[in-house]
Design a protein around this motif. Structure first.
Motif, PDB file in Angstrom:
ATOM      1  N   TRP A   1      14.940   2.425  -4.823  1.00 31.23           N
ATOM      2  CA  TRP A   1      16.046   1.941  -4.023  1.00 31.23           C
ATOM      3  C   TRP A   1      16.196   0.446  -4.191  1.00 31.23           C
ATOM      4  O   TRP A   1      15.354  -0.307  -4.035  1.00 31.23           O
ATOM      5  CB  TRP A   1      15.661   2.259  -2.692  1.00 31.23           C
ATOM      6  N   LYS A   2      17.509  -0.066  -4.338  1.00 33.68           N
ATOM      7  CA  LYS A   2      17.784  -1.440  -4.353  1.00 33.68           C
ATOM      8  C   LYS A   2      17.767  -1.770  -2.913  1.00 33.68           C
ATOM      9  O   LYS A   2      18.272  -1.135  -1.835  1.00 33.68           O
ATOM     10  CB  LYS A   2      19.124  -1.672  -4.788  1.00 33.68           C
ATOM     11  N   PRO A   3      17.079  -2.824  -2.419  1.00 37.21           N
ATOM     12  CA  PRO A   3      16.901  -3.327  -1.210  1.00 37.21           C
ATOM     13  C   PRO A   3      18.166  -3.494  -0.414  1.00 37.21           C
ATOM     14  O   PRO A   3      19.177  -3.707  -0.889  1.00 37.21           O
ATOM     15  CB  PRO A   3      16.201  -4.518  -1.124  1.00 37.21           C
ATOM     16  N   MET A   4      18.062  -3.112   0.826  1.00 36.76           N
ATOM     17  CA  MET A   4      19.430  -2.816   1.699  1.00 36.76           C
ATOM     18  C   MET A   4      19.819  -4.502   1.994  1.00 36.76           C
ATOM     19  O   MET A   4      21.042  -4.567   1.838  1.00 36.76           O
ATOM     20  CB  MET A   4      19.345  -2.333   2.985  1.00 36.76           C
ATOM     21  N   HIS A   5      19.157  -5.274   1.966  1.00 41.10           N
ATOM     22  CA  HIS A   5      19.234  -6.712   2.421  1.00 41.10           C
ATOM     23  C   HIS A   5      20.191  -7.389   1.271  1.00 41.10           C
ATOM     24  O   HIS A   5      20.710  -8.656   1.196  1.00 41.10           O
ATOM     25  CB  HIS A   5      18.509  -7.468   2.873  1.00 41.10           C
ATOM     26  N   LEU A   6      19.995  -6.439  -0.118  1.00 37.38           N
ATOM     27  CA  LEU A   6      20.635  -7.126  -1.450  1.00 37.38           C
ATOM     28  C   LEU A   6      22.071  -6.368  -1.681  1.00 37.38           C
ATOM     29  O   LEU A   6      22.712  -6.873  -2.439  1.00 37.38           O
ATOM     30  CB  LEU A   6      19.628  -7.042  -2.588  1.00 37.38           C
ATOM     31  N   GLN A   7      22.294  -5.367  -0.743  1.00 39.43           N
ATOM     32  CA  GLN A   7      23.543  -4.510  -1.121  1.00 39.43           C
ATOM     33  C   GLN A   7      24.695  -5.436  -0.711  1.00 39.43           C
ATOM     34  O   GLN A   7      24.402  -6.293   0.477  1.00 39.43           O
ATOM     35  CB  GLN A   7      23.460  -3.421  -0.257  1.00 39.43           C
ATOM     36  N   PRO A   8      25.918  -5.411  -1.349  1.00 46.69           N
ATOM     37  CA  PRO A   8      26.941  -6.140  -0.803  1.00 46.69           C
ATOM     38  C   PRO A   8      27.469  -5.885   0.572  1.00 46.69           C
ATOM     39  O   PRO A   8      27.786  -6.821   1.377  1.00 46.69           O
ATOM     40  CB  PRO A   8      28.159  -5.805  -1.888  1.00 46.69           C
ATOM     41  N   VAL A   9      27.370  -4.689   0.983  1.00 43.62           N
ATOM     42  CA  VAL A   9      27.839  -4.311   2.364  1.00 43.62           C
ATOM     43  C   VAL A   9      26.984  -4.665   3.413  1.00 43.62           C
ATOM     44  O   VAL A   9      27.286  -4.810   4.547  1.00 43.62           O
ATOM     45  CB  VAL A   9      28.234  -2.828   2.234  1.00 43.62           C
ATOM     46  N   PHE A  10      25.735  -5.090   3.088  1.00 45.54           N
ATOM     47  CA  PHE A  10      24.507  -5.591   4.215  1.00 45.54           C
ATOM     48  C   PHE A  10      23.944  -6.919   4.088  1.00 45.54           C
ATOM     49  O   PHE A  10      23.309  -7.205   4.777  1.00 45.54           O
ATOM     50  CB  PHE A  10      23.455  -4.609   4.176  1.00 45.54           C
TER      51      PHE A  10
ATOM     52  N   ASP B   1       0.792  -1.359   0.017  1.00 46.86           N
ATOM     53  CA  ASP B   1      -0.063  -0.126  -0.139  1.00 46.86           C
ATOM     54  C   ASP B   1       0.764   1.182   0.045  1.00 46.86           C
ATOM     55  O   ASP B   1       0.556   2.127  -0.735  1.00 46.86           O
ATOM     56  CB  ASP B   1      -0.935   0.111   1.145  1.00 46.86           C
ATOM     57  N   THR B   2       1.815   1.271   0.895  1.00 51.16           N
ATOM     58  CA  THR B   2       2.698   2.629   0.986  1.00 51.16           C
ATOM     59  C   THR B   2       4.145   2.242   0.413  1.00 51.16           C
ATOM     60  O   THR B   2       4.961   3.196   0.421  1.00 51.16           O
ATOM     61  CB  THR B   2       2.739   3.096   2.408  1.00 51.16           C
ATOM     62  N   TRP B   3       4.438   1.012   0.382  1.00 49.57           N
ATOM     63  CA  TRP B   3       5.961   0.546   0.076  1.00 49.57           C
ATOM     64  C   TRP B   3       6.720   0.850   0.983  1.00 49.57           C
ATOM     65  O   TRP B   3       8.279   0.730   0.867  1.00 49.57           O
ATOM     66  CB  TRP B   3       6.385   1.490  -1.172  1.00 49.57           C
ATOM     67  N   ASN B   4       6.367   0.823   2.350  1.00 50.85           N
ATOM     68  CA  ASN B   4       7.009   1.048   3.565  1.00 50.85           C
ATOM     69  C   ASN B   4       7.035  -0.071   4.475  1.00 50.85           C
ATOM     70  O   ASN B   4       6.349  -1.084   3.948  1.00 50.85           O
ATOM     71  CB  ASN B   4       6.541   2.400   4.221  1.00 50.85           C
ATOM     72  N   LEU B   5       7.534  -0.026   5.704  1.00 52.26           N
ATOM     73  CA  LEU B   5       7.638  -1.025   6.591  1.00 52.26           C
ATOM     74  C   LEU B   5       6.420  -1.714   6.545  1.00 52.26           C
ATOM     75  O   LEU B   5       5.269  -1.336   6.799  1.00 52.26           O
ATOM     76  CB  LEU B   5       8.056  -0.430   7.859  1.00 52.26           C
ATOM     77  N   CYS B   6       6.473  -3.151   6.589  1.00 48.13           N
ATOM     78  CA  CYS B   6       5.510  -4.113   6.691  1.00 48.13           C
ATOM     79  C   CYS B   6       5.161  -4.338   7.939  1.00 48.13           C
ATOM     80  O   CYS B   6       6.170  -4.927   8.577  1.00 48.13           O
ATOM     81  CB  CYS B   6       5.852  -5.409   5.758  1.00 48.13           C
TER      82      CYS B   6
ATOM     83  N   THR C   1      10.640  -6.749  -5.758  1.00 51.57           N
ATOM     84  CA  THR C   1      10.213  -6.574  -7.008  1.00 51.57           C
ATOM     85  C   THR C   1       9.803  -5.041  -7.312  1.00 51.57           C
ATOM     86  O   THR C   1       9.714  -4.867  -8.439  1.00 51.57           O
ATOM     87  CB  THR C   1       8.305  -7.040  -6.742  1.00 51.57           C
ATOM     88  N   LEU C   2       9.691  -4.259  -6.466  1.00 54.69           N
ATOM     89  CA  LEU C   2       9.629  -2.745  -6.564  1.00 54.69           C
ATOM     90  C   LEU C   2      10.882  -2.435  -7.232  1.00 54.69           C
ATOM     91  O   LEU C   2      11.000  -1.662  -8.352  1.00 54.69           O
ATOM     92  CB  LEU C   2       9.471  -2.073  -5.320  1.00 54.69           C
ATOM     93  N   PHE C   3      12.207  -2.831  -6.923  1.00 51.74           N
ATOM     94  CA  PHE C   3      13.270  -2.559  -7.374  1.00 51.74           C
ATOM     95  C   PHE C   3      13.464  -3.121  -8.962  1.00 51.74           C
ATOM     96  O   PHE C   3      13.775  -2.238  -9.640  1.00 51.74           O
ATOM     97  CB  PHE C   3      14.712  -3.110  -6.612  1.00 51.74           C
ATOM     98  N   LYS C   4      12.901  -4.269  -9.293  1.00 56.86           N
ATOM     99  CA  LYS C   4      13.088  -4.722 -10.570  1.00 56.86           C
ATOM    100  C   LYS C   4      12.113  -3.925 -11.304  1.00 56.86           C
ATOM    101  O   LYS C   4      12.489  -3.747 -12.626  1.00 56.86           O
ATOM    102  CB  LYS C   4      12.532  -6.280 -10.395  1.00 56.86           C
ATOM    103  N   ASN C   5      11.015  -3.691 -10.910  1.00 57.43           N
ATOM    104  CA  ASN C   5      10.042  -2.994 -11.901  1.00 57.43           C
ATOM    105  C   ASN C   5       9.821  -1.525 -11.803  1.00 57.43           C
ATOM    106  O   ASN C   5       9.116  -0.659 -12.517  1.00 57.43           O
ATOM    107  CB  ASN C   5       8.701  -3.621 -11.855  1.00 57.43           C
TER     108      ASN C   5
END
Length: 384
Positions: free
Chosen positions: A326-335, A108-113, A348-352
């Motif tokens: 934004w690319k999800p932080m859990h997919l970032q190499p540093v995190f 709904d808001t793309w924010n914290l679930c 999915t948001l990042f992909k599309n």
């Protein structure tokens, strides 16, 4: 037609900023204190209401860092944070030697679930690691599900640090974003809805916490005739010169919000008859967004459909800036080594997803150029 660069979100001066900057020079307050700083903080407080107290700082990241300190986060603690955000929401957790625990977004808001948030809390408590704080972000200016997130936070007695860096002027049920958490954070970076060149603010509901934040931001200098320090401090206070820019920007804030919302309405109309594209919008009338950045989701057809990359490259070919979500932080190499809870919605948001030019200084000619790219690209798809 003019082919100058159309930026995603560039600074937009109102005209009075130079007057306040000149005042700083005329009075020789070229320092991290002075009349502009006091007035800028008061302007923020008056705008937000709710008897808020604002400490102006060098950037929003500094505000998050100090906010976590004020909430008692220390080395070894865990902090819950949504994965779909800028890394500035996460880095201060690592500054303190704490551990980020990433949470997926909701649709709904793309924010914290709230469901994934509670799942994470239950599991971390079972592992004897009750989280010390929650960082909730109002992404792209759309408020998160305040009531649902607050209910979970209250149930487990975990304070919320409200990252309102992108949401100055947004509100939920008539209350301004930045005033819901135990600590609120604002950003005045060059690409934000108003700017101080670089800068931010920490927002609290008590004068004592504001004063503590300022104390920490000015090297934690104790009240003594010499330099005495009983705590670790930071050089995080905003310059009085930059605060002068902020005073001028606050005078046009409401106008800037309206212009950003006008850009969002432009995109809603532009994509109205293109079923492959949906424009990110608030879920209902309880939410009011400044639409700092207008964003879209592209659902490509199975056979040769237009993707996020296709549209992005078409814009770039016409010297128009846009960027992926934004690319999800859990997919970032540093995190990527840190815990993650949820499904794959943020991925999915990042992909599309794509952020489109949203600045308050865009012109009718700019909008014509943007519309021409969209019209030509999707018409070509239909012709093919």
């Amino acid at each position: 037609m003019n082919n100058s660069r159309i930026w995603l979100s560039s600074p937009h001066m109102g005209g009075q900023e130079k007057k306040y900057v000149q005042e700083a020079f005329d009075t020789n307050w070229i320092a991290p204190l002075g009349h502009n700083l006091d007035c800028f903080e008061r302007d923020i407080e008056n705008f937000l209401g709710q008897q808020t107290n604002a400490a102006a700082l060098s950037c929003g990241t500094a505000a998050i860092h100090l906010g976590l300190i004020l909430l008692g986060v220390q080395r070894g603690d865990e902090v819950l944070v949504q994965t779909h955000t800028n890394n500035a929401s996460v880095n201060p957790i690592l500054y303190l030697g704490a551990t980020p625990v990433f949470i997926d977004s909701e649709s709904d808001t793309w924010n914290l679930c709230p469901l994934a948030l509670e799942e994470a809390i239950i599991d971390r408590i079972a592992k004897r690691n009750k989280p010390k704080a929650i960082i909730a972000v109002h992404l792209y200016g759309v408020p998160y599900k305040v009531d649902a997130i607050q209910a979970v936070a209250s149930k487990y007695d975990i304070p919320i640090l409200e990252d309102s860096a992108e949401a100055l002027g947004s509100s939920y049920k008539g209350r301004k974003c930045g005033t819901f958490g135990a600590i609120g954070v604002l950003s005045f970076n060059g690409n934000k809805i108003i700017t101080t060149s670089g800068g931010g603010a920490l927002v609290t509901n008590t004068k004592n916490l504001k004063n503590k934040a300022i104390f920490l931001a000015t090297q934690s200098r104790d009240d003594a005739p010499h330099y005495e320090h009983t705590e670790i401090g930071y050089n995080y206070r905003l310059s009085n010169v930059c605060a002068g820019i902020g005073r001028g920007q606050m005078e046009v804030l409401e106008e800037r919000i309206n212009l950003r919302r006008k850009m969002h309405a432009f995109y809603v109309e532009l994509f109205k008859y293109i079923p492959e594209v949906s424009v990110f919008d608030v879920p209902n009338e309880e939410y009011y967004s400044n639409y700092w950045l207008s964003a879209i989701i592209i659902n490509p057809k199975e056979h040769g459909g237009i993707t996020r990359e296709t549209l992005g490259m078409a814009f770039e070919a016409e010297n128009i800036e846009c960027r992926p979500l934004w690319k999800p932080m859990h997919l970032q190499p540093v995190f990527k080594k840190y815990p993650y809870y949820g499904k794959h919605f943020a991925e999915t948001l990042f992909k599309n997803g794509l952020c489109l030019p949203s600045g308050s200084n865009l012109t009718d000619e700019d909008r014509e150029r943007i519309a021409a790219v969209v019209s030509q690209l999707f018409q070509k798809m239909e012709d093919d």
